[in-house]
Scaffold this motif. Sequence first.
Motif, PDB file in Angstrom:
ATOM      1  N   HIS A  84       0.870  -1.173   0.000  1.00 25.83           N
ATOM      2  CA  HIS A  84       0.000   0.000   0.000  1.00 25.83           C
ATOM      3  C   HIS A  84       0.908   1.224   0.000  1.00 25.83           C
ATOM      4  N   ALA A  85       0.453   2.297  -0.618  1.00 28.64           N
ATOM      5  CA  ALA A  85       1.280   3.498  -0.737  1.00 28.64           C
ATOM      6  C   ALA A  85       1.431   4.194   0.617  1.00 28.64           C
ATOM      7  N   GLY A  86       2.542   4.907   0.766  1.00 24.89           N
ATOM      8  CA  GLY A  86       2.752   5.734   1.947  1.00 24.89           C
ATOM      9  C   GLY A  86       3.831   5.201   2.889  1.00 24.89           C
ATOM     10  N   ARG A  87       4.397   6.143   3.670  1.00 23.95           N
ATOM     11  CA  ARG A  87       5.490   5.780   4.581  1.00 23.95           C
ATOM     12  C   ARG A  87       5.025   4.878   5.713  1.00 23.95           C
ATOM     13  N   THR A  88       3.849   5.174   6.249  1.00 19.75           N
ATOM     14  CA  THR A  88       3.350   4.360   7.358  1.00 19.75           C
ATOM     15  C   THR A  88       3.077   2.939   6.886  1.00 19.75           C
ATOM     16  N   ALA A  89       2.518   2.811   5.684  1.00 20.45           N
ATOM     17  CA  ALA A  89       2.267   1.477   5.125  1.00 20.45           C
ATOM     18  C   ALA A  89       3.578   0.718   4.946  1.00 20.45           C
ATOM     19  N   ALA A  90       4.629   1.433   4.507  1.00 21.51           N
ATOM     20  CA  ALA A  90       5.941   0.798   4.355  1.00 21.51           C
ATOM     21  C   ALA A  90       6.491   0.361   5.712  1.00 21.51           C
ATOM     22  N   ALA A  91       6.287   1.207   6.731  1.00 20.53           N
ATOM     23  CA  ALA A  91       6.743   0.863   8.086  1.00 20.53           C
ATOM     24  C   ALA A  91       6.004  -0.356   8.618  1.00 20.53           C
ATOM     25  N   ILE A  92       4.725  -0.467   8.283  1.00 21.51           N
ATOM     26  CA  ILE A  92       3.933  -1.631   8.691  1.00 21.51           C
ATOM     27  C   ILE A  92       4.472  -2.899   8.026  1.00 21.51           C
ATOM     28  N   ARG A  93       4.832  -2.805   6.742  1.00 21.71           N
ATOM     29  CA  ARG A  93       5.396  -3.974   6.055  1.00 21.71           C
ATOM     30  C   ARG A  93       6.729  -4.379   6.686  1.00 21.71           C
ATOM     31  N   THR A  94       7.530  -3.387   7.058  1.00 17.63           N
ATOM     32  CA  THR A  94       8.796  -3.681   7.733  1.00 17.63           C
ATOM     33  C   THR A  94       8.533  -4.385   9.059  1.00 17.63           C
ATOM     34  N   ALA A  95       7.546  -3.913   9.796  1.00 19.54           N
ATOM     35  CA  ALA A  95       7.191  -4.529  11.079  1.00 19.54           C
ATOM     36  C   ALA A  95       6.710  -5.963  10.870  1.00 19.54           C
ATOM     37  N   ALA A  96       5.909  -6.168   9.819  1.00 15.71           N
ATOM     38  CA  ALA A  96       5.397  -7.508   9.531  1.00 15.71           C
ATOM     39  C   ALA A  96       6.528  -8.455   9.135  1.00 15.71           C
ATOM     40  N   VAL A  97       7.466  -7.965   8.316  1.00 13.91           N
ATOM     41  CA  VAL A  97       8.624  -8.778   7.920  1.00 13.91           C
ATOM     42  C   VAL A  97       9.478  -9.116   9.146  1.00 13.91           C
ATOM     43  N   SER A  98       9.657  -8.141  10.032  1.00 12.90           N
ATOM     44  CA  SER A  98      10.448  -8.369  11.247  1.00 12.90           C
ATOM     45  C   SER A  98       9.794  -9.423  12.138  1.00 12.90           C
ATOM     46  N   CYS A  99       8.472  -9.369  12.233  1.00 13.41           N
ATOM     47  CA  CYS A  99       7.739 -10.379  13.002  1.00 13.41           C
ATOM     48  C   CYS A  99       7.904 -11.764  12.387  1.00 13.41           C
ATOM     49  N   LEU A 100       7.849 -11.814  11.063  1.00 15.95           N
ATOM     50  CA  LEU A 100       8.003 -13.103  10.384  1.00 15.95           C
ATOM     51  C   LEU A 100       9.410 -13.654  10.607  1.00 15.95           C
ATOM     52  N   TRP A 101      10.404 -12.773  10.599  1.00 16.74           N
ATOM     53  CA  TRP A 101      11.781 -13.219  10.851  1.00 16.74           C
ATOM     54  C   TRP A 101      11.932 -13.723  12.292  1.00 16.74           C
ATOM     55  N   ALA A 102      11.320 -13.027  13.242  1.00 16.84           N
ATOM     56  CA  ALA A 102      11.352 -13.478  14.633  1.00 16.84           C
ATOM     57  C   ALA A 102      10.760 -14.877  14.752  1.00 16.84           C
ATOM     58  N   LEU A 103       9.724 -15.116  13.976  1.00 11.89           N
ATOM     59  CA  LEU A 103       9.036 -16.412  14.020  1.00 11.89           C
ATOM     60  C   LEU A 103       9.868 -17.508  13.363  1.00 11.89           C
ATOM     61  N   THR A 104      10.380 -17.243  12.157  1.00 15.64           N
ATOM     62  CA  THR A 104      11.074 -18.287  11.399  1.00 15.64           C
ATOM     63  C   THR A 104      12.480 -18.552  11.926  1.00 15.64           C
ATOM     64  N   SER A 105      13.083 -17.589  12.610  1.00 14.92           N
ATOM     65  CA  SER A 105      14.442 -17.781  13.129  1.00 14.92           C
ATOM     66  C   SER A 105      14.456 -18.241  14.583  1.00 14.92           C
ATOM     67  N   SER A 106      13.289 -18.460  15.161  1.00 13.03           N
ATOM     68  CA  SER A 106      13.194 -18.776  16.591  1.00 13.03           C
ATOM     69  C   SER A 106      13.574 -20.216  16.917  1.00 13.03           C
ATOM     70  N   GLU A 107      13.646 -21.076  15.882  1.00 16.57           N
ATOM     71  CA  GLU A 107      13.939 -22.503  16.065  1.00 16.57           C
ATOM     72  C   GLU A 107      12.864 -23.203  16.895  1.00 16.57           C
TER      73      GLU A 107
END
Length: 274
Positions: A84-107
């Motif tokens: 979705h367009a906009g800086r906040t939307a980009a920040a949300i995607r970054t947050a979602a990616v970070s959450c996914l990394w926390a999940l997949t790298s948690s072992e």
Amino acid sequence: SAVPEKGRAQEPELFLAGPALGEALPHVMPTLRACLQPSRDPQMRLKLFSILSTVLLRASDTINSQGYLEMVTKDILAPNLQWHAGRTAAAIRTAAVSCLWALTSSEVLSAKQIRDVQETLMPQVLTTLEEDSQMTRLISCRIINTFLKTLGGMIDPDKLIKIYPELLKRLDDVSNDVRMAAASTLVTWLQCVKHADGKAYYQSSVQYLYRELLVHLDDPESAVQDAVLEVLKEGSALFPDLLVRETEAVIHKHRSATYCEQLLQHVQAVPATQ
């Protein structure tokens, strides 16, 4: 709409809950799912992602033990990874990616659970490789690497073939960290091809990959050259004669023949994959 005052009062308790957080999940998770939908206020969603990341960091006590993994991946992360367009939307995607990394790298997740997450989220993660945020691109490379390592040869060939062009683009990234992460993930991609059935199906894709990698083998950055050499070495056993021909066709164009010569020596020393 703004975050309710009640939610503000409860937020510190969530962060301090520790193991007891698992007991609160039947109340917390449906609320997070409802409030993290794309139709809700972006600033509120951004704030609530910090709570979700706390939940995911304790995945063994929370979503894994309580069976909320599918809710997190399909109902929360998937819609928030959509562009979705906009800086906040980009920040949300970054947050979602970070959450996914926390999940997949948690072992914490089993191989099957990671495969299920991959089945749901790989298309979205491939699109986040194009994000403006360097951190998002870097984390996305690492997530894809984890997905591929878990899958091995257990992935649909057409889906596997769609992955490598997106990683190749990242070899032109402005960030050397992203370029190195992309190279590492391409090594894993080639390992998947090695373990897959019907290698002939991948020949044209691997040939294209050889050609593009040979361009980067002449990169001004020696660290990138080293990383690309490792990718080519990993892939050399697939179609060695093809790689020799491609390398000999460009060796005279390189500023130095050293890396090409190292690659040719490696191909001669390693038997082809049957």
